[in-house]
Design a protein around this motif. Structure first.
Motif, mmCIF file in Angstrom:
data_model
loop_
_atom_site.group_PDB
_atom_site.id
_atom_site.type_symbol
_atom_site.label_atom_id
_atom_site.label_comp_id
_atom_site.label_asym_id
_atom_site.label_seq_id
_atom_site.Cartn_x
_atom_site.Cartn_y
_atom_site.Cartn_z
ATOM 1 N N ALA A 173 3.072 2.420 1.925
ATOM 2 C CA ALA A 173 4.347 2.754 1.286
ATOM 3 C C ALA A 173 5.245 3.569 2.188
ATOM 4 O O ALA A 173 6.479 3.465 2.117
ATOM 5 C CB ALA A 173 4.091 3.507 -0.019
ATOM 6 N N THR A 174 4.649 4.390 3.045
ATOM 7 C CA THR A 174 5.434 5.338 3.847
ATOM 8 C C THR A 174 5.554 4.936 5.311
ATOM 9 O O THR A 174 5.958 5.737 6.148
ATOM 10 C CB THR A 174 4.828 6.745 3.756
ATOM 11 N N ARG A 231 9.007 14.480 0.367
ATOM 12 C CA ARG A 231 8.926 13.079 -0.070
ATOM 13 C C ARG A 231 7.506 12.555 0.046
ATOM 14 O O ARG A 231 7.031 11.796 -0.798
ATOM 15 C CB ARG A 231 9.880 12.210 0.744
ATOM 16 N N TRP A 251 9.573 0.198 0.415
ATOM 17 C CA TRP A 251 8.186 0.006 0.828
ATOM 18 C C TRP A 251 8.082 -0.280 2.323
ATOM 19 O O TRP A 251 8.720 -1.190 2.846
ATOM 20 C CB TRP A 251 7.572 -1.148 0.043
ATOM 21 N N GLU A 258 0.973 8.013 -5.919
ATOM 22 C CA GLU A 258 -0.124 7.115 -5.561
ATOM 23 C C GLU A 258 -1.400 7.537 -6.291
ATOM 24 O O GLU A 258 -2.215 6.686 -6.669
ATOM 25 C CB GLU A 258 -0.365 7.114 -4.044
ATOM 26 N N LEU A 305 -0.793 4.725 0.364
ATOM 27 C CA LEU A 305 0.180 5.711 0.849
ATOM 28 C C LEU A 305 0.667 5.339 2.245
ATOM 29 O O LEU A 305 1.872 5.395 2.529
ATOM 30 C CB LEU A 305 -0.461 7.101 0.867
ATOM 31 N N LYS A 338 5.029 11.124 -2.896
ATOM 32 C CA LYS A 338 4.323 9.853 -2.758
ATOM 33 C C LYS A 338 2.834 10.025 -3.025
ATOM 34 O O LYS A 338 2.211 9.185 -3.691
ATOM 35 C CB LYS A 338 4.533 9.288 -1.349
#
Length: 201
Positions: free
Chosen positions: A180-181, A44, A35, A52, A177, A48
């Motif tokens: 997380a990224t 990737r 995270w 999400e 998103l 995601k």
């Protein structure tokens, strides 16, 4: 009423981490290893977005516990393969208890794969599209209740994605998103991962 999570939890080794991950081993591993780490790989990022989208209205741990099943059921989130799914695949997925059986979300993942495939066919980069919304000035939070669910950037991202044909990409989903990224670093300032993620960016 459910009690709010503590801002920070300290483990036996003295590491303080964001309290939202609680004490679940899978959630802690996700917090510590994934995270907030920057993701700039198109495939990737596509995965995601799909996950999400499935999270919408649910807690992330619900998706995390099913991630391997999602990968298996959705062709590894390979947009070229997933884009070929048909109504028969939707019917098959709707009876698979290992995933979230929501027809609108399943159909959205397939539609998003078709949108992603069209981008790849035109040599367009999903990473470039998404990362343009990463704020230049990073905000730093000390408490969980300071962390927003929606920002101006996530609202603009949502609007752009919807216009391009993406589904289940509302402003809240887009901000999740971004968190997380690594487009934003929302590890609390006292979390041991905050500095590490900042360095990665």
């Amino acid at each position: 009423m459910n009690a709010l999570p503590q801002d920070l939890l300290t483990d036996e080794e003295g590491n303080a981490r964001c309290g939202w991950c609680g004490t679940d081993a899978d959630y802690i591993r996700y917090h510590d290893e994934e995270w907030g780490a920057p993701v700039r790989d198109d495939l990737r990022l596509f995965e995601k977005i799909c996950l999400e989208g499935f999270q919408c209205g649910l807690s992330w741990i619900t998706i995390l516990k099913r991630r391997e099943a999602f990968l298996e059921c959705f062709a590894g989130f390979d947009p070229h393969r997933l884009a070929e799914f048909t109504s028969s695949d939707v019917e098959r997925l709707m009876i698979d208890s290992r995933i979230i059986r929501n027809q609108a979300k399943i159909e959205a993942a397939i539609q998003n794969a078709r949108t992603m495939r069209a981008m790849l066919d035109k040599d367009e980069s999903l990473a470039e599209l998404l990362w343009q919304f990463a704020p230049q000035k990073q905000r730093v939070y000390r408490r969980l209740d300071q962390v927003p669910a929606i920002t101006d950037e996530s609202t603009k991202m949502s609007r752009t994605l919807k216009k391009a044909g993406w589904k289940f990409v509302g402003p809240t989903t887009c901000y999740a998103l971004m968190q997380a990224t690594g487009m934003v670093n929302d590890h609390l300032s006292g979390c041991f991962r905050h500095g590490a993620v900042k360095a990665l960016r």
